[in-house]
Write a protein that holds these residues in place. Structure first.
Motif, PDB file in Angstrom:
ATOM      1  N   SER A 262       0.832  -1.198   0.000  1.00 46.51           N
ATOM      2  CA  SER A 262       0.000   0.000   0.000  1.00 46.51           C
ATOM      3  C   SER A 262       0.863   1.244   0.000  1.00 46.51           C
ATOM      4  N   GLN A 269      -8.816   6.477   4.233  1.00 45.35           N
ATOM      5  CA  GLN A 269      -8.434   5.261   3.509  1.00 45.35           C
ATOM      6  C   GLN A 269      -7.900   4.202   4.463  1.00 45.35           C
ATOM      7  N   ASP A 272     -10.754   2.597   6.319  1.00 46.12           N
ATOM      8  CA  ASP A 272     -11.413   1.610   5.457  1.00 46.12           C
ATOM      9  C   ASP A 272     -10.627   0.315   5.423  1.00 46.12           C
ATOM     10  N   LEU A 273      -9.328   0.452   5.223  1.00 47.40           N
ATOM     11  CA  LEU A 273      -8.475  -0.726   5.115  1.00 47.40           C
ATOM     12  C   LEU A 273      -8.549  -1.558   6.392  1.00 47.40           C
ATOM     13  N   HIS A 276     -11.766  -3.495   6.829  1.00 45.64           N
ATOM     14  CA  HIS A 276     -11.946  -4.677   5.992  1.00 45.64           C
ATOM     15  C   HIS A 276     -11.003  -5.813   6.338  1.00 45.64           C
ATOM     16  N   SER A 277     -10.036  -5.553   7.179  1.00 46.71           N
ATOM     17  CA  SER A 277      -9.002  -6.577   7.355  1.00 46.71           C
ATOM     18  C   SER A 277      -8.867  -7.054   8.796  1.00 46.71           C
ATOM     19  N   PHE A 282      -4.625  -9.723   5.615  1.00 43.35           N
ATOM     20  CA  PHE A 282      -4.612  -8.482   4.859  1.00 43.35           C
ATOM     21  C   PHE A 282      -4.524  -8.749   3.347  1.00 43.35           C
ATOM     22  N   VAL A 285      -3.394  -3.912  -1.102  1.00 42.50           N
ATOM     23  CA  VAL A 285      -4.108  -2.891  -1.873  1.00 42.50           C
ATOM     24  C   VAL A 285      -3.100  -2.065  -2.654  1.00 42.50           C
ATOM     25  N   SER A 287      -2.453   0.660  -4.932  1.00 44.84           N
ATOM     26  CA  SER A 287      -3.219   1.763  -5.526  1.00 44.84           C
ATOM     27  C   SER A 287      -2.310   2.597  -6.422  1.00 44.84           C
TER      28      SER A 287
END
Ligand code: C2E
Ligand code: MG
Ligand code: MG
Ligand code: MG
Length: 287
Positions: A262, A269, A272-273, A276-277, A282, A285, A287
Motif C-alpha cells: 500500500s 483510507q 477503510d483498510l 476490511h481486514s 490483509f 491494496v 493503488s
C-alpha cells in the motif's frame, strides 16, 4: 543538517523572491501559518507482519496540503522546519495526531495496531522530546508499547552521553526506538551495543534492485541477520514487487512496508483498510 539539502531544494517556492534570506523568512512564515491554519496532514503507510500477513501497524508520514501549491511532500519542507526550529511544534503536532489516531484504531480493533512516528535529530537536541512524547501519550491515552519512534543514524553523531540518556528516558516511558534508513548514514556497529534500539529499518535503496544486485542482496540479508542475532526486529521499506517480498520472507525479515502492499493512505483510507481486514489476512491494496 540543512546544508546537505542545499538552498535550491525549495522547489515549490516561486522564483520572484530575490534573496535566499527573504526566501527563508517567507518559508518560515508559511510554515507558521500552515500550522495555525491546519494545513498539515498525517498519512499512514501500513506495515505488514510477514509471519501472519496481517497489518502490524502504520508509519505516520506528514504531508502539507498547501492551499495553492497542492500536496507538498516532507522532503520539501521538513528540512526548512528543522532549520527554523519549527520542527519542534510541527513534530509535537504529528506525535499527538498519530497517537490520537492509533488510540482510536486500537479502541475499534481487536488486534493491536502500532504507530511509528519519525523524529528529526533536532527534536532530540533542541526541544524537550521526553516531555513531548510523554504529553502525547497522556493526552491520547495510547499504550506506550504501541508507539515506535523512528530516528536516523544522525543521532550517533551527537554527544553520546546526552543521546544515550535521552533514549533511555524515552525507553522508560515504554516506547520503542527504531533506526530508520539503516546502513545509509554514519553508523558504526558499536552503537548498537550502547544505544537502546528495538528495531532496524533496512533502507529502501538496498531493497530497490535487491535481486539484480548481489551487493544489495548481501547487505539486506546481513541486516536482517544482524537484527535477529541482536534480538531486535527487522523492518524492510520500499517493497514494490513480489520478488522482493519473497526474498525478505525467506530471509526471515519481520515487517515490511512499500507500494506493493500500500502507498501511504489518508486517515479515511486507512480506516477503510482496517475495517476490511480485522478478521481475515490483509489483502494487498496496490493503488
Ligand atoms: P522515511 O521515514 O524513510 O519514510 C519512507 C518514505 O518512503 C516515505 O516518503 C514513503 O512514502 C516512501 N515509500 C514507502 N514505500 C515506498 C516504495 O515502495 N517505494 C518508494 N519509492 N517509496 C516508498 P515520504 O512520505 O515522502 O517521506 C520522506 C521522508 O520525510 C521520510 O522518510 C522521513 O524521513 C521524512 N518525514 C516524513 N514524515 C515526517 C515527520 O512527521 N517528521 C519528520 N521529522 N520527518 C518526516
Ligand atoms: Mg521513517
Ligand atoms: Mg526510512
Ligand atoms: Mg528513507
Amino acid at each position: 543538517s540543512s546544508k546537505e539539502y542545499g538552498g535550491n531544494n525549495y522547489r515549490f517556492f516561486n522564483n520572484s523572491m530575490n534573496s535566499l534570506l527573504e526566501e527563508k523568512v517567507n518559508l518560515e512564515r508559511m510554515l507558521h501559518s500552515a500550522l495555525a491554519n491546519e494545513e498539515f496532514l498525517v498519512y499512514y503507510q501500513p506495515q505488514i507482519d510477514l509471519r501472519t500477513g496481517q497489518i502490524f501497524g502504520a508509519e505516520a508520514l506528514i504531508r502539507w496540503e498547501h492551499p495553492h501549491q497542492g500536496m507538498i511532500p516532507p522532503d520539501q519542507f521538513v528540512p526548512i522546519a528543522e532549520e527554523t526550529g519549527l520542527i519542534g511544534p510541527i513534530g509535537d503536532w504529528v506525535l499527538r495526531t498519530a497517537c490520537f489516531q492509533a488510540k482510536r484504531w486500537n479502541r475499534e480493533h481487536e488486534h493491536p495496531i502500532r504507530i511509528a512516528v519519525n523524529l528529526s535529530v533536532k527534536q532530540l537536541i533542541n526541544g524537550d522530546i521526553v516531555s513531548s512524547v510523554s504529553k502525547a501519550l497522556h493526552e491520547t491515552g495510547l499504550d506506550p508499547n504501541l508507539l515506535e519512534l523512528e530516528l536516523t543514524e544522525s543521532i550517533f553523531m551527537q554527544d553520546a552521553k546526552f543521546m544515550v540518556s535521552t533514549l533511555n528516558e524515552l525507553k522508560k516511558l515504554g516506547v520503542r526506538i527504531s533506526i530508520d534508513d539503516f546502513g545509509t548514514g554514519y553508523s558504526s556497529l558499536a552503537y548498537l551495543k550502547d544505544y537502546p534500539i528495538d528495531s532496524l529499518k533496512v533502507d529502501r535503496t538496498f531493497v530497490h534492485n535487491l535481486l539484480n544486485n548481489k551487493k544489495n542482496t548481501a547487505i539486506v540479508s546481513a541486516v536482517i541477520t544482524l537484527a535477529r542475532r541482536l534480538g531486535i526486529r527487522s523492518v524492510a521499506e520500499g517493497i514494490e514487487n513480489a520478488e522482493q517480498l519473497n526474498f525478505l520472507e525467506m530471509e526471515g525479515c519481520d515487517l515490511a512496508q512499500g507500494y506493493y502492499f500500500s502507498r501511504p493512505l489518508s486517515e479515511d483510507q486507512m480506516n477503510d483498510l482496517l475495517g476490511h481486514s480485522s478478521v481475515s489476512a490483509f489483502q494487498w491494496v496496490c493503488s
